[in-house]
Write a protein that holds these residues in place. Structure first.
Motif, mmCIF file in Angstrom:
data_model
loop_
_atom_site.group_PDB
_atom_site.id
_atom_site.type_symbol
_atom_site.label_atom_id
_atom_site.label_comp_id
_atom_site.label_asym_id
_atom_site.label_seq_id
_atom_site.Cartn_x
_atom_site.Cartn_y
_atom_site.Cartn_z
ATOM 1 N N ALA A 71 0.829 -1.207 0.000
ATOM 2 C CA ALA A 71 0.000 0.000 0.000
ATOM 3 C C ALA A 71 0.866 1.260 0.000
ATOM 4 N N TRP A 72 1.942 1.244 0.776
ATOM 5 C CA TRP A 72 2.844 2.395 0.789
ATOM 6 C C TRP A 72 3.455 2.623 -0.591
ATOM 7 N N LEU A 73 3.866 1.532 -1.218
ATOM 8 C CA LEU A 73 4.500 1.661 -2.530
ATOM 9 C C LEU A 73 3.506 2.073 -3.610
ATOM 10 N N ALA A 74 2.244 1.751 -3.423
ATOM 11 C CA ALA A 74 1.230 2.076 -4.416
ATOM 12 C C ALA A 74 0.786 3.535 -4.343
ATOM 13 N N ASP A 75 0.993 4.178 -3.215
ATOM 14 C CA ASP A 75 0.578 5.568 -3.037
ATOM 15 C C ASP A 75 1.659 6.492 -3.590
ATOM 16 N N PRO A 76 1.396 7.170 -4.708
ATOM 17 C CA PRO A 76 2.442 7.989 -5.334
ATOM 18 C C PRO A 76 2.925 9.140 -4.449
ATOM 19 N N ASP A 77 2.066 9.659 -3.589
ATOM 20 C CA ASP A 77 2.493 10.757 -2.710
ATOM 21 C C ASP A 77 3.392 10.260 -1.589
ATOM 22 N N MET A 78 3.073 9.088 -1.061
ATOM 23 C CA MET A 78 3.828 8.541 0.070
ATOM 24 C C MET A 78 5.229 8.114 -0.331
ATOM 25 N N ASN A 79 5.341 7.408 -1.451
ATOM 26 C CA ASN A 79 6.637 6.797 -1.739
ATOM 27 C C ASN A 79 7.716 7.818 -2.083
ATOM 28 N N THR A 80 7.361 8.947 -2.664
ATOM 29 C CA THR A 80 8.365 9.963 -2.968
ATOM 30 C C THR A 80 8.851 10.639 -1.693
ATOM 31 N N ILE A 81 7.927 10.918 -0.820
ATOM 32 C CA ILE A 81 8.262 11.621 0.418
ATOM 33 C C ILE A 81 9.003 10.716 1.397
ATOM 34 N N ASN A 82 8.608 9.479 1.476
ATOM 35 C CA ASN A 82 9.115 8.582 2.526
ATOM 36 C C ASN A 82 9.960 7.426 2.002
ATOM 37 N N TYR A 83 10.678 7.629 0.938
ATOM 38 C CA TYR A 83 11.484 6.552 0.362
ATOM 39 C C TYR A 83 12.387 5.910 1.411
ATOM 40 N N ASP A 84 13.065 6.720 2.207
ATOM 41 C CA ASP A 84 14.000 6.183 3.210
ATOM 42 C C ASP A 84 13.267 5.333 4.249
ATOM 43 N N ASN A 85 12.088 5.774 4.666
ATOM 44 C CA ASN A 85 11.310 4.995 5.630
ATOM 45 C C ASN A 85 10.816 3.686 5.016
ATOM 46 N N ILE A 86 10.371 3.770 3.779
ATOM 47 C CA ILE A 86 9.902 2.558 3.092
ATOM 48 C C ILE A 86 11.062 1.588 2.916
ATOM 49 N N ARG A 87 12.214 2.090 2.554
ATOM 50 C CA ARG A 87 13.398 1.244 2.386
ATOM 51 C C ARG A 87 13.799 0.608 3.717
ATOM 52 N N ALA A 88 13.753 1.373 4.778
ATOM 53 C CA ALA A 88 14.084 0.829 6.102
ATOM 54 C C ALA A 88 13.109 -0.284 6.485
ATOM 55 N N HIS A 89 11.839 -0.083 6.186
ATOM 56 C CA HIS A 89 10.846 -1.118 6.479
ATOM 57 C C HIS A 89 11.109 -2.362 5.638
ATOM 58 N N GLN A 90 11.513 -2.149 4.411
ATOM 59 C CA GLN A 90 11.811 -3.291 3.545
ATOM 60 C C GLN A 90 12.995 -4.082 4.094
ATOM 61 N N LEU A 91 13.987 -3.404 4.603
ATOM 62 C CA LEU A 91 15.124 -4.088 5.215
ATOM 63 C C LEU A 91 14.687 -4.860 6.462
ATOM 64 N N HIS A 92 13.757 -4.290 7.200
ATOM 65 C CA HIS A 92 13.189 -4.964 8.374
ATOM 66 C C HIS A 92 12.475 -6.259 7.947
ATOM 67 N N ILE A 93 11.689 -6.180 6.893
ATOM 68 C CA ILE A 93 10.999 -7.360 6.373
ATOM 69 C C ILE A 93 12.000 -8.407 5.917
ATOM 70 N N TRP A 94 13.036 -7.961 5.229
ATOM 71 C CA TRP A 94 14.074 -8.882 4.766
ATOM 72 C C TRP A 94 14.700 -9.639 5.946
ATOM 73 N N GLY A 95 14.963 -8.932 7.025
ATOM 74 C CA GLY A 95 15.509 -9.571 8.219
ATOM 75 C C GLY A 95 14.545 -10.605 8.794
ATOM 76 N N LYS A 96 13.261 -10.255 8.840
ATOM 77 C CA LYS A 96 12.261 -11.203 9.349
ATOM 78 C C LYS A 96 12.191 -12.447 8.473
ATOM 79 N N LEU A 97 12.234 -12.263 7.164
ATOM 80 C CA LEU A 97 12.195 -13.406 6.259
ATOM 81 C C LEU A 97 13.406 -14.310 6.458
ATOM 82 N N ASN A 98 14.561 -13.720 6.615
ATOM 83 C CA ASN A 98 15.767 -14.522 6.843
ATOM 84 C C ASN A 98 15.678 -15.306 8.148
ATOM 85 N N THR A 99 15.148 -14.667 9.180
ATOM 86 C CA THR A 99 14.968 -15.358 10.460
ATOM 87 C C THR A 99 13.969 -16.496 10.307
ATOM 88 N N MET A 100 12.872 -16.233 9.603
ATOM 89 C CA MET A 100 11.872 -17.282 9.375
ATOM 90 C C MET A 100 12.458 -18.444 8.599
#
Length: 127
Positions: A71-100
């Motif tokens: 949803a964050w990536l689909a919102d054109p207003d959000m992703n431009t403003i919050n790229y760094d936050n979205i990227r940080a969340h993606q890294l968080h997800i990546w860590g969770k997947l690796n742990t799983m």
């Protein structure tokens, strides 16, 4: 943003692989309970059943996170403003997947060892 979408797609695929592995483990357990049930081993079999169900819960939680991320990536207003936050969340997800993935592999190994020890005929026919 396309790189983030590609990673999100890869995360979903990785999660699907882990879910399928967990399903295979549950099928193996069901086969044992249906055809080779030994009450003296019930406690350990219940342990594995609970562990498989706990993985299901973790998969569902991560699916929710992936949906939010989508949803964050689909919102054109959000992703431009919050790229760094979205990227940080993606890294968080990546860590969770690796742990799983590590947890699934560990559980698969424990269950496989258990089958080899207590149900060698079943282990040979299923694995």
């Amino acid at each position: 943003m396309e790189d983030l979408l590609n990673e999100l797609t890869a995360f979903r695929k990785q999660l699907a692989v882990l879910e399928n592995q967990n399903i295979a483990l549950k099928i193996q357990l069901a086969h044992i309970l249906q055809y080779h049930f030994d009450r003296s081993l019930l406690d350990r079999l219940e342990y594995f059943h609970t562990a498989f169900l706990q993985l299901d819960t973790r998969f569902e939680a991560l699916k929710s996170e992936l949906a939010l991320h989508q949803a964050w990536l689909a919102d054109p207003d959000m992703n431009t403003i919050n790229y760094d936050n979205i990227r940080a969340h993606q890294l968080h997800i990546w860590g969770k997947l690796n742990t799983m993935e590590a947890d699934v592999n560990k559980l698969k190994s424990l269950f496989s060892d258990y089958l080899q020890e207590h149900f060698p005929a079943v282990a040979q026919s299923i694995l």
